[in-house]
Design a protein around this motif. Structure first.
Motif, PDB file in Angstrom:
ATOM      1  N   GLU A   1      17.613   1.414 -20.482  1.00 36.86           N
ATOM      2  CA  GLU A   1      18.267   0.326 -21.202  1.00 36.86           C
ATOM      3  C   GLU A   1      19.691   0.616 -21.644  1.00 36.86           C
ATOM      4  O   GLU A   1      20.062   0.356 -22.772  1.00 36.86           O
ATOM      5  CB  GLU A   1      17.472  -0.022 -22.472  1.00 36.86           C
ATOM      6  CG  GLU A   1      16.043  -0.407 -22.242  1.00 36.86           C
ATOM      7  CD  GLU A   1      15.885  -1.814 -21.674  1.00 36.86           C
ATOM      8  OE1 GLU A   1      16.903  -2.431 -21.296  1.00 36.86           O
ATOM      9  OE2 GLU A   1      14.743  -2.263 -21.605  1.00 36.86           O
TER      10      GLU A   1
ATOM     11  N   LYS B   1       1.928  -9.990 -17.457  1.00 32.39           N
ATOM     12  CA  LYS B   1       1.302 -11.199 -18.004  1.00 32.39           C
ATOM     13  C   LYS B   1       2.377 -12.255 -18.155  1.00 32.39           C
ATOM     14  O   LYS B   1       3.454 -11.980 -18.649  1.00 32.39           O
ATOM     15  CB  LYS B   1       0.715 -10.916 -19.387  1.00 32.39           C
ATOM     16  CG  LYS B   1      -0.295  -9.810 -19.401  1.00 32.39           C
ATOM     17  CD  LYS B   1      -0.765  -9.544 -20.820  1.00 32.39           C
ATOM     18  CE  LYS B   1      -1.342  -8.155 -20.941  1.00 32.39           C
ATOM     19  NZ  LYS B   1      -0.389  -7.134 -21.397  1.00 32.39           N
TER      20      LYS B   1
ATOM     21  N   TYR C   1      -4.802  -0.565 -17.300  1.00 30.55           N
ATOM     22  CA  TYR C   1      -4.532  -1.762 -16.488  1.00 30.55           C
ATOM     23  C   TYR C   1      -4.183  -1.348 -15.069  1.00 30.55           C
ATOM     24  O   TYR C   1      -3.959  -0.161 -14.791  1.00 30.55           O
ATOM     25  CB  TYR C   1      -3.377  -2.568 -17.087  1.00 30.55           C
ATOM     26  CG  TYR C   1      -2.166  -1.735 -17.475  1.00 30.55           C
ATOM     27  CD1 TYR C   1      -1.300  -1.258 -16.500  1.00 30.55           C
ATOM     28  CD2 TYR C   1      -1.905  -1.423 -18.814  1.00 30.55           C
ATOM     29  CE1 TYR C   1      -0.200  -0.488 -16.848  1.00 30.55           C
ATOM     30  CE2 TYR C   1      -0.804  -0.648 -19.165  1.00 30.55           C
ATOM     31  CZ  TYR C   1       0.046  -0.191 -18.181  1.00 30.55           C
ATOM     32  OH  TYR C   1       1.128   0.570 -18.515  1.00 30.55           O
ATOM     33  N   LYS C   2      -4.138  -2.328 -14.172  1.00 23.92           N
ATOM     34  CA  LYS C   2      -3.710  -2.059 -12.798  1.00 23.92           C
ATOM     35  C   LYS C   2      -2.217  -2.314 -12.682  1.00 23.92           C
ATOM     36  O   LYS C   2      -1.704  -3.277 -13.236  1.00 23.92           O
ATOM     37  CB  LYS C   2      -4.448  -3.002 -11.840  1.00 23.92           C
ATOM     38  CG  LYS C   2      -5.578  -2.317 -11.101  1.00 23.92           C
ATOM     39  CD  LYS C   2      -6.248  -3.278 -10.130  1.00 23.92           C
ATOM     40  CE  LYS C   2      -5.358  -3.480  -8.895  1.00 23.92           C
ATOM     41  NZ  LYS C   2      -5.775  -4.508  -7.997  1.00 23.92           N
TER      42      LYS C   2
ATOM     43  N   ASP D   1      13.253  -7.638 -15.855  1.00 26.17           N
ATOM     44  CA  ASP D   1      13.326  -8.362 -17.103  1.00 26.17           C
ATOM     45  C   ASP D   1      12.462  -7.668 -18.171  1.00 26.17           C
ATOM     46  O   ASP D   1      11.600  -6.852 -17.839  1.00 26.17           O
ATOM     47  CB  ASP D   1      12.796  -9.782 -16.864  1.00 26.17           C
ATOM     48  CG  ASP D   1      13.555 -10.787 -17.709  1.00 26.17           C
ATOM     49  OD1 ASP D   1      14.224 -10.363 -18.673  1.00 26.17           O
ATOM     50  OD2 ASP D   1      13.475 -11.991 -17.403  1.00 26.17           O
TER      51      ASP D   1
ATOM     52  N   GLY E   1       9.632  -6.671 -20.444  1.00 26.40           N
ATOM     53  CA  GLY E   1       8.195  -6.829 -20.312  1.00 26.40           C
ATOM     54  C   GLY E   1       7.656  -6.699 -18.904  1.00 26.40           C
ATOM     55  O   GLY E   1       6.482  -6.916 -18.660  1.00 26.40           O
TER      56      GLY E   1
HETATM   57  P1  ADP Z   1       9.911  -3.123 -20.211  1.00 28.14           P
HETATM   58  O1  ADP Z   1      10.050  -3.370 -18.751  1.00 28.14           O
HETATM   59  O2  ADP Z   1      10.475  -4.225 -21.028  1.00 28.14           O
HETATM   60  O3  ADP Z   1      10.398  -1.754 -20.623  1.00 28.14           O
HETATM   61  P2  ADP Z   1       7.364  -2.059 -20.978  1.00 28.14           P
HETATM   62  O4  ADP Z   1       7.356  -0.918 -20.038  1.00 28.14           O
HETATM   63  O5  ADP Z   1       7.648  -1.761 -22.400  1.00 28.14           O
HETATM   64  O6  ADP Z   1       8.341  -3.190 -20.462  1.00 28.14           O
HETATM   65  O7  ADP Z   1       5.976  -2.833 -20.824  1.00 28.14           O
HETATM   66  C1  ADP Z   1       5.690  -3.965 -21.574  1.00 28.14           C
HETATM   67  C2  ADP Z   1       4.223  -4.009 -21.910  1.00 28.14           C
HETATM   68  O8  ADP Z   1       3.447  -4.277 -20.751  1.00 28.14           O
HETATM   69  C3  ADP Z   1       3.723  -2.700 -22.470  1.00 28.14           C
HETATM   70  O9  ADP Z   1       2.888  -2.991 -23.550  1.00 28.14           O
HETATM   71  C4  ADP Z   1       2.941  -2.083 -21.327  1.00 28.14           C
HETATM   72  O10 ADP Z   1       1.897  -1.273 -21.802  1.00 28.14           O
HETATM   73  C5  ADP Z   1       2.418  -3.299 -20.597  1.00 28.14           C
HETATM   74  N1  ADP Z   1       2.213  -3.124 -19.148  1.00 28.14           N
HETATM   75  C6  ADP Z   1       3.012  -2.451 -18.290  1.00 28.14           C
HETATM   76  N2  ADP Z   1       2.541  -2.551 -17.025  1.00 28.14           N
HETATM   77  C7  ADP Z   1       1.434  -3.309 -17.087  1.00 28.14           C
HETATM   78  C8  ADP Z   1       0.495  -3.775 -16.100  1.00 28.14           C
HETATM   79  N3  ADP Z   1       0.626  -3.479 -14.813  1.00 28.14           N
HETATM   80  N4  ADP Z   1      -0.522  -4.548 -16.531  1.00 28.14           N
HETATM   81  C9  ADP Z   1      -0.652  -4.850 -17.834  1.00 28.14           C
HETATM   82  N5  ADP Z   1       0.190  -4.447 -18.806  1.00 28.14           N
HETATM   83  C10 ADP Z   1       1.228  -3.682 -18.449  1.00 28.14           C
END
Ligand code: ADP
Ligand code: MG
Length: 667
Positions: free
Chosen positions: A379, A430, A248-249, A278, A280
């Motif tokens: 966290e 998203k 992804y970007k 937050d 995600g």
């Molecule tokens: P958190 O900030 O809660 O730690 P994560 O790093 O676990 O979030 O990311 C949440 C989800 O979003 C993961 O599945 C990750 O692969 C996905 N993700 C992270 N950055 C992007 C992005 N730029 N575009 C799409 N999906 C992404």
């Protein structure tokens, strides 16, 4: 003080207390009331469906009615202070018949009927003759393991009389600065004469708690004046490589944060940064890119997560990227076998630069931190002050990055994050689609039917409970992890239901979580161990059992666990004991998806300025949860005075209470 030295505690009770993490008289004295009853309450019985404290006399013997094997109720005729008569009702507590007799004077806390049936459902009660004369505010403890309210109050009171309460502050200083000693404050919390007294006691305790945080933020600030050894190269180069293979970007927000970090990396003083975003918003990838730059530049990097499962998850993701970059990555936790551990430590201490991912084990003394350029903590806003100092002791110029999804209200963030620079990750990659529903007991079955259908379409479901065992809290029978697990095994099938909680050993817990993620199990019943970080893409239903037991921040985290692939997701709040006040909070939660708004609301509604705000019906709530800004400012003044007269390093070295008193946050 040992438990066995307290009157009324034998082997059996010692065991019950130990199961609850209470191992000494001091621990017992720190077991604070969950609320207080105002015994001067003038409430009378009314058909208004409200929670009240009613002072009454029992006018007829208790009758026990058995409806079925698992359901019975007891009731007794009573009159309140204005001579209104009503029926007090206890559900599923057949022993009431022996505990109460005609003529007894009682304080009842519970809920009025509003259906002209003239009854009052008791959630807890105390007999006048068991309460010391002159008591105005009666502490009420969360009961557990079959220890009743009276027993618990009595052993706690005993403990409080006897303990030595070690403030870490120099004795002379405490006397000079405080009208209330820590020891007296703890006593007062268990037997306050007035709200004012309680307020002062809480403030004294809060200050004891806050001072170490002020100390650490000072240390961090000072450490900005140091010059760091490590020199990084290739930030853009590594970043571009990631872009080549990431599916992804990166979002604009992620790019901005990376650019903050890049500046810190190239600066001559150490980084002390918090990335707050937050759930995600994609913090992990930002962390991993940063780690890769560090390792590529020839230094070790350490990434610490709060739980083994989360650490493993990061490790799996990191391995994927690091392999493509030809960089080393290792995993270490407390369950790593001794032999393997030795190897890992020796690689880490060798000249080969490595990323080490794991739990707190990564901070143990045999790991040489001198060649470590970067430490990331994921966290853990409550990450122990001591541990943070320990890291700085080992290597004072390490670049330090903290990741947090916990939206601390702005006014509180200084307490937690003082001394850290903050980068915000605003927009999730998203937009989430989550519908939140509040489910009453009558509608519970409809909810399970809905869930059954969704499971057939491939959904996975979390069911989160506040307690592990029914025994852990006597007011919440049938709502614990174990009871829910049994119930759902019957309702669905034990082939699709799993259970995870903190009393299992680490290995079982991890196995369960990975089974849930990777196999055909559909429902995971657990405590909040899944609160942080767990990433199961096709989980799209979250059931929060007894939401009134959780802080909104925790619930927000929980809700963040579902719909992670952007699919439509659902959060159900299954509630049985909701008071008006918690109903407002849960309603707000239902209507709002933004973590900051939720934290701010939680903070306000739980009374930041007015910590001891009594509700109208004679019961104080949640007083140990939050610290007011006013108290924080007082603590700062006291810290300044302390610094003038003493060596703060030495003072805080003695802060025995750090671990016990680590103050609570919004959850
Ligand atoms: P958190 O900030 O809660 O730690 P994560 O790093 O676990 O979030 O990311 C949440 C989800 O979003 C993961 O599945 C990750 O692969 C996905 N993700 C992270 N950055 C992007 C992005 N730029 N575009 C799409 N999906 C992404
Ligand atoms: Mg995360």
């Amino acid at each position: 003080m040992e438990l066995k030295d307290i009157k009324g505690i034998g082997e059996k009770r010692i065991q019950i207390l130990k199961n609850k993490g209470i191992n000494s008289g001091e621990d017992l004295a720190m077991y604070f009331p969950k609320t207080y009853y105002d015994l001067n309450s003038k409430e009378t019985f009314k058909e208004d469906g409200k929670y009240k404290l009613i002072n009454c006399e029992v006018t007829g013997d208790v009758k026990l009615v058995r409806i079925k094997k698992t359901f019975n109720y007891s009731y007794a005729e009573c009159t309140d202070i204005e001579n209104n008569s009503f029926k007090a009702v206890w559900y599923n507590q057949p022993y009431i018949k022996n505990a109460i007799k005609t003529g007894d004077k009682l304080y009842l806390y519970g809920k009025n009927s509003n259906t002209k049936h003239n009854y009052f459902v008791v959630s807890s009660f105390r007999n006048h003759n068991k309460i010391q004369e002159g008591t105005n505010l009666l502490p009420v403890y969360r009961t557990f393991g079959g220890l009743g309210q009276t027993t618990l109050s009595s052993i706690i009171n005993d403990a409080v009389q006897e303990i030595e309460t070690p403030t870490y502050l120099p004795e002379f200083f405490e006397e000079k600065q405080f009208t209330l000693s820590l020891k007296k404050a703890i006593k007062t919390i268990h037997s306050p004469n007035s709200l004012e007294e309680l307020h002062s006691a809480k403030e004294r305790l809060d200050i004891e708690n806050i001072l170490p945080y002020i100390k650490i933020s000072e240390d961090l600030k000072n450490n900005k004046n140091l010059k760091k050894q490590q020199k990084y190269v290739n930030f853009d180069d590594i970043y571009n490589k990631f872009c080549d293979f990431l599916p992804y970007k990166l979002t604009d927000s992620q790019l901005e944060v990376l650019s903050d970090i890049k500046k810190d990396f190239y600066s001559s003083s150490p980084m002390n940064r918090l990335v707050q975003g937050d759930v995600g918003t994609g913090k992990t990838i930002v962390a991993l890119i940063t780690c890769a730059v560090c390792v590529k530049s020839g230094y070790n990097a350490v990434l610490i997560a709060p739980t083994e499962i989360l650490a493993k998850q990061h490790y799996q993701e990191a391995t994927n990227y690091f392999n493509q970059l030809g960089l080393n990555v290792l995993f270490l936790s407390s369950s790593t076998k001794a032999k393997e551990r030795k190897e890992i430590v020796s690689i880490f201490n060798s000249l080969e630069p490595t990323l080490l991912i794991g739990t707190h084990s990564c901070l143990s003394d045999d790991l040489d931190m001198s060649r470590t350029g970067l430490l990331i903590i994921d966290e853990q806003h409550r990450f122990g002050v001591k541990q943070r100092s320990a890291i700085l002791d080992k290597n004072s110029t390490i670049d330090f990055l903290m990741l947090s999804a916990t939206p601390i209200p702005r006014s509180m963030s200084i307490v937690y994050y003082g001394g850290l620079d903050v980068s915000l990750l605003n927009n999730p990659p998203k937009e989430k689609q989550i519908q939140t529903n509040i489910v009453s007991p009558q509608k519970e079955n409809d909810m399970w039917n809905f869930i059954e259908n969704k499971i057939q379409d491939g959904s996975k479901v979390y069911v989160v409970c506040a307690n592990i065992d029914d025994n852990d809290d006597d007011f919440y029978q049938g709502l614990s992890v174990k009871s829910m697990y049994d119930k759902l095994c019957k309702r669905f099938s034990k082939d699709i239901v799993l259970m995870a909680h903190g009393k299992q050993d680490g290995e079982t817990e991890n196995k369960t979580l990975s089974l849930f993620r990777n196999s055909d199990y559909k429902i995971l019943v657990s405590t909040t161990i899944i609160e942080v970080g767990v990433d199961v893409k096709n989980a799209d239903i979250m059931v929060i059992v007894s939401p009134e037991k959780f802080g909104l921040a925790t619930m927000h985290q929980l809700r963040g666990r579902v719909g992670r692939a952007g699919q439509q997701a659902y959060c159900f709040c299954l509630s049985q004991n909701i008071s008006e006040k918690s109903a407002d909070r849960i309603l707000f939660f239902k209507e709002n998806l933004n973590g900051f708004d939720i934290a701010e609301f939680d903070y306000k509604s739980r009374g930041s300025g007015n910590l001891l705000g009594t509700t109208q019906h004679g019961k104080t709530e949640d007083i140990f949860e939050l610290i007011s800004l006013n108290t924080f400012n007082k603590a700062k003044d006291i810290y300044e005075k302390l610094k003038e007269e003493y060596n703060t390093d030495e003072v805080f070295e003695k802060s025995l209470l750090f671990n016990k008193l680590s103050f609570k946050t919004l959850n």
